[in-house]
Design an enzyme around this catalytic site. Sequence first.
Site, PDB file in Angstrom:
ATOM      1  N   TRP A  31       0.847  -1.195   0.000  1.00 13.49           N
ATOM      2  CA  TRP A  31       0.000   0.000   0.000  1.00 13.49           C
ATOM      3  C   TRP A  31       0.886   1.250   0.000  1.00 13.49           C
ATOM      4  CZ3 TRP A  31      -4.624   2.752   0.827  1.00 13.49           C
ATOM      5  CH2 TRP A  31      -5.806   2.026   0.655  1.00 13.49           C
ATOM      6  N   SER A  65      -0.253  -2.590   5.510  1.00 11.89           N
ATOM      7  CA  SER A  65       0.450  -2.524   6.799  1.00 11.89           C
ATOM      8  C   SER A  65      -0.164  -3.459   7.832  1.00 11.89           C
ATOM      9  CB  SER A  65       0.422  -1.083   7.318  1.00 11.89           C
ATOM     10  OG  SER A  65       1.260  -0.278   6.506  1.00 11.89           O
ATOM     11  N   VAL A  90       0.828   4.307   6.346  1.00 13.61           N
ATOM     12  CA  VAL A  90      -0.619   4.424   6.528  1.00 13.61           C
ATOM     13  C   VAL A  90      -0.969   5.901   6.483  1.00 13.61           C
ATOM     14  CG1 VAL A  90      -2.580   3.691   7.920  1.00 13.61           C
ATOM     15  CG2 VAL A  90      -0.440   2.426   8.068  1.00 13.61           C
ATOM     16  N   HIS A  97     -10.911   4.221   9.495  1.00 11.31           N
ATOM     17  CA  HIS A  97     -10.129   3.022   9.166  1.00 11.31           C
ATOM     18  C   HIS A  97      -8.652   3.206   9.486  1.00 11.31           C
ATOM     19  CE1 HIS A  97      -8.601  -0.189   6.295  1.00 11.31           C
ATOM     20  NE2 HIS A  97      -9.380  -0.813   7.148  1.00 11.31           N
ATOM     21  N   PHE A 122       9.614  -1.260  14.240  1.00 10.84           N
ATOM     22  CA  PHE A 122       8.419  -0.551  13.773  1.00 10.84           C
ATOM     23  C   PHE A 122       8.829   0.592  12.845  1.00 10.84           C
ATOM     24  CE2 PHE A 122       3.987   0.430  14.094  1.00 10.84           C
ATOM     25  CZ  PHE A 122       3.870   1.802  14.052  1.00 10.84           C
TER      26      PHE A 122
END
Length: 166
Positions: A31, A65, A90, A97, A122
Amino acid sequence: MATNLKNLSDYDPTLVPSAKGMKFGIVVSEWNQEITEALLSGAYNTLVKHGAKEENILVARVPGSFELTHGARHLIKNTDVDAVICLGCVIKGDTPHFDYVCQGVTQGISQLNVKYKKPVIFGVLTTNDEQQAKDRAGGKLGNKGDEGAITAIKMVSLVKTLKKHK
Ligand SMILES: Nc1c(NC[C@H](O)[C@H](O)[C@H](O)CO)[nH]c(=O)[nH]c1=O
Ligand SMILES: CC(=O)[C@@H](O)COP(=O)(O)O
């Protein structure tokens, strides 16, 4: 300290252990692919810059993700990597969402760090808009992938050191 006060790619190289002999998994989300591929380049090149061999860097791609946790778990369970770097982007949309995806991937990666002995890093951008993401993926604020790679090297070195004290 907010990122706009500290470039993500600024670090003291003298404080980074050699990554020679270390093995890394990188799981990257598809994404926002332009952003995540830039994160991947940053992480990959930084690992190599600090001594990691290309054959010791295993890259896996997942759809989004939210799937980073599952991909990282497979790298931990089914390969001999010393650490996994999770890279994603993201970007907030029109619905809640964003919150659920960010919460899911954050909790998932945190749980992997608790459950397994290998560090899971992360390296997920969670931004309000695309420009913020571009700024942090090789733009004016550096590259979150660089930060993830340095973090992974330091954590692997720490784990190896602490194991000697068992
Ligand atoms: N909107 C973004 C997503 N959404 C997809 C989720 O990550 C997941 O793949 C889906 O809910 C199916 O489980 N993912 C991102 O990485 N970035 C986004 O901006
Ligand atoms: C983070 C997301 O899932 C988000 O980009 C999706 O956009 P929207 O909330 O407008 O459906």
